[in-house]
Write a protein that holds these residues in place. Structure first.
Motif, PDB file in Angstrom:
ATOM      1  N   PRO A   1       0.816  -1.151   0.005  1.00  0.00           N
ATOM      2  CA  PRO A   1       0.089   0.039  -0.072  1.00  0.00           C
ATOM      3  C   PRO A   1       0.706   1.293   0.054  1.00  0.00           C
ATOM      4  N   PHE A   2       2.114   1.155   0.035  1.00  0.00           N
ATOM      5  CA  PHE A   2       2.839   2.304   0.034  1.00  0.00           C
ATOM      6  C   PHE A   2       4.129   2.117  -0.661  1.00  0.00           C
ATOM      7  N   PRO A   3       4.900   3.399  -1.142  1.00  0.00           N
ATOM      8  CA  PRO A   3       6.151   3.061  -1.855  1.00  0.00           C
ATOM      9  C   PRO A   3       7.272   2.927  -0.831  1.00  0.00           C
ATOM     10  N   ILE A   4       8.290   2.404  -1.446  1.00  0.00           N
ATOM     11  CA  ILE A   4       9.559   2.181  -0.580  1.00  0.00           C
ATOM     12  C   ILE A   4      10.762   3.008  -1.590  1.00  0.00           C
ATOM     13  N   ILE A   5      11.095   4.122  -0.890  1.00  0.00           N
ATOM     14  CA  ILE A   5      12.366   4.692  -1.665  1.00  0.00           C
ATOM     15  C   ILE A   5      13.445   3.740  -1.748  1.00  0.00           C
ATOM     16  N   SER A   6      14.172   3.878  -3.064  1.00  0.00           N
ATOM     17  CA  SER A   6      15.483   3.362  -3.123  1.00  0.00           C
ATOM     18  C   SER A   6      16.566   4.418  -2.942  1.00  0.00           C
ATOM     19  N   ASP A   7      17.609   4.413  -1.983  1.00  0.00           N
ATOM     20  CA  ASP A   7      18.258   5.411  -1.537  1.00  0.00           C
ATOM     21  C   ASP A   7      19.795   4.819  -1.799  1.00  0.00           C
ATOM     22  N   ASN A   8      20.653   5.790  -2.380  1.00  0.00           N
ATOM     23  CA  ASN A   8      22.010   5.347  -2.566  1.00  0.00           C
ATOM     24  C   ASN A   8      22.830   6.053  -1.645  1.00  0.00           C
ATOM     25  N   ARG A   9      22.241   6.377  -0.391  1.00  0.00           N
ATOM     26  CA  ARG A   9      22.879   7.017   0.817  1.00  0.00           C
ATOM     27  C   ARG A   9      22.760   8.441   0.531  1.00  0.00           C
ATOM     28  N   ASP A  10      22.565   8.940  -0.595  1.00  0.00           N
ATOM     29  CA  ASP A  10      22.489  10.483  -0.619  1.00  0.00           C
ATOM     30  C   ASP A  10      21.479  10.930   0.288  1.00  0.00           C
ATOM     31  N   LEU A  11      20.196  10.707   0.250  1.00  0.00           N
ATOM     32  CA  LEU A  11      19.023  11.118   1.128  1.00  0.00           C
ATOM     33  C   LEU A  11      19.268  10.754   2.628  1.00  0.00           C
ATOM     34  N   ALA A  12      20.003   9.710   2.852  1.00  0.00           N
ATOM     35  CA  ALA A  12      20.478   9.380   4.411  1.00  0.00           C
ATOM     36  C   ALA A  12      21.525  10.350   4.770  1.00  0.00           C
ATOM     37  N   VAL A  13      22.432  10.872   4.126  1.00  0.00           N
ATOM     38  CA  VAL A  13      23.356  11.605   4.560  1.00  0.00           C
ATOM     39  C   VAL A  13      22.711  13.019   4.751  1.00  0.00           C
ATOM     40  N   LYS A  14      22.021  13.488   3.447  1.00  0.00           N
ATOM     41  CA  LYS A  14      21.276  14.937   3.531  1.00  0.00           C
ATOM     42  C   LYS A  14      20.519  15.085   4.588  1.00  0.00           C
ATOM     43  N   PHE A  15      19.660  14.057   5.212  1.00  0.00           N
ATOM     44  CA  PHE A  15      18.791  14.224   6.262  1.00  0.00           C
ATOM     45  C   PHE A  15      19.284  13.638   7.637  1.00  0.00           C
ATOM     46  N   GLY A  16      20.519  13.244   7.630  1.00  0.00           N
ATOM     47  CA  GLY A  16      21.137  13.130   9.054  1.00  0.00           C
ATOM     48  C   GLY A  16      20.448  11.675   9.451  1.00  0.00           C
ATOM     49  N   MET A  17      20.456  10.732   8.764  1.00  0.00           N
ATOM     50  CA  MET A  17      19.817   9.255   8.902  1.00  0.00           C
ATOM     51  C   MET A  17      20.890   8.364   9.384  1.00  0.00           C
ATOM     52  N   LEU A  18      22.077   8.609   9.283  1.00  0.00           N
ATOM     53  CA  LEU A  18      22.973   7.510   9.690  1.00  0.00           C
ATOM     54  C   LEU A  18      23.209   7.257  11.148  1.00  0.00           C
ATOM     55  N   ASP A  19      23.510   5.942  11.205  1.00  0.00           N
ATOM     56  CA  ASP A  19      23.863   5.688  12.765  1.00  0.00           C
ATOM     57  C   ASP A  19      25.172   5.088  12.675  1.00  0.00           C
ATOM     58  N   PRO A  20      26.275   5.863  13.449  1.00  0.00           N
ATOM     59  CA  PRO A  20      27.399   5.523  13.387  1.00  0.00           C
ATOM     60  C   PRO A  20      27.803   4.149  13.899  1.00  0.00           C
ATOM     61  N   ASP A  21      26.893   3.874  14.884  1.00  0.00           N
ATOM     62  CA  ASP A  21      27.210   2.614  15.825  1.00  0.00           C
ATOM     63  C   ASP A  21      26.929   1.471  15.271  1.00  0.00           C
TER      64      ASP A  21
END
Length: 219
Positions: free
Chosen positions: A94-114
């Protein structure tokens, strides 16, 4: 990184339901973007299945849903079959899943360094971004990759955000839909009768200050 009250940046990305441009996809609705560390991971599989079952509740609240994971669309489409099997879902997802090449993860501060993948790269954390019809960020939550989210709580938060966006109230701790609300401090005492026809109850405190003002949930 996006701060509360800022316009959530527009972006174009491939998804399991075709390419989307975020602001166009959102239209005039509320939106929830929630991210995942990777496809074919156990906690994410339970989360996406849970959200899929809750779609009718989000739809009632005029909310669109979109997920994100750092894998390609083909991987997403294969993973969706596992999600549906695990949660006993049928039909179109029922909803889309975005394919990200890490660009959006970096841009929006989504990364977990641990938490890192086999290549040693940081995994995407479990972020939740709630965006209003005005395209502004209304709420953000950030969970580590190891902790699954409580989507009943996210529904509760949406109820509070939508209520407090139009009424001069705030919601107290553990508030649920239909519960008493609190009059915000900026409301003057003389304006209470016209703003809150159901009445306001003042809770006395040792300081003698009149700031704990409760009212039934406005219509």
């Amino acid at each position: 990184m996006v701060n509360l009250g800022e316009i959530f940046p527009n972006f174009t990305a491939p998804t399991s339901q075709g390419e989307i441009t975020f602001h166009d996809w959102l239209e005039d609705k509320w939106g929830i973007l929630f991210s995942h560390p990777a496809d074919y991971t156990p906690v994410c599989t339970t989360e996406l299945g849970t959200v899929a079952k809750l779609v009718p509740e989000f739809t009632k609240r005029n909310v669109k849903l979109i997920a994100l994971s750092i894998d390609d669309v083909d991987s997403h489409n294969g993973w969706i079959k596992d999600i549906q099997a695990d949660s006993q879902l049928t039909g179109e997802f029922p909803f889309p899943i975005i394919s990200d090449n890490r660009d959006l993860a970096v841009k929006f501060g989504m990364l977990d360094p641990d938490e890192r993948d086999k290549a040693g790269l940081p995994l995407t954390a479990r972020c939740v971004f709630i965006v209003g019809p005005d395209k502004k960020l209304k709420l953000s939550l950030l969970y580590p990759a190891t902790t699954g989210r409580n989507f009943d709580e996210i529904l509760r938060v949406v109820d509070s955000l939508q209520l407090t966006a139009t009424k001069k109230v705030a919601t107290p701790a553990n508030w649920q839909q239909g519960g008493d609300c609190m009059v915000i401090p900026s409301v003057k005492q003389e304006d209470i009768p016209k703003l809150f026809p159901k009445g306001v109850t003042m809770k006395p405190v040792p300081s003698g200050k009149s700031y704990l003002r409760y009212t039934p949930q406005p219509e």
